[in-house]
Design a protein around this motif. Sequence first.
Motif: not given
Length: 86
Positions: A8, A35-40, A53, A55-57
């Motif tokens: 990445h 977890i795929q999303w930074p906000q989570d 952030d 982006g998604p993992g």
Amino acid sequence: VGIRIPNHPVPRAIAQALGRPLISTTAAPHGDEPIQWPQDIATAFRAVSLVLDGGPGGVVPTTVLDLTQEPPLVVREGAGDLDIIG
């Protein structure tokens, strides 16, 4: 000791700018999927004070090898080309 080479651009650019490796962990509570999303991340890990952030993992976990034996033992097959370990 685990060594991970991320595929990445964000962590690679940070390590390059610092001129040294980063210490990090997988964003997955024990026994759960990553977890795929930074906000989570902040929701799952309340002690985290900063989430960058990028982006998604990734959706495929990393490959884990045990290099304490010959030939290396594949503990978990995931992302990465196993042919490079010969």
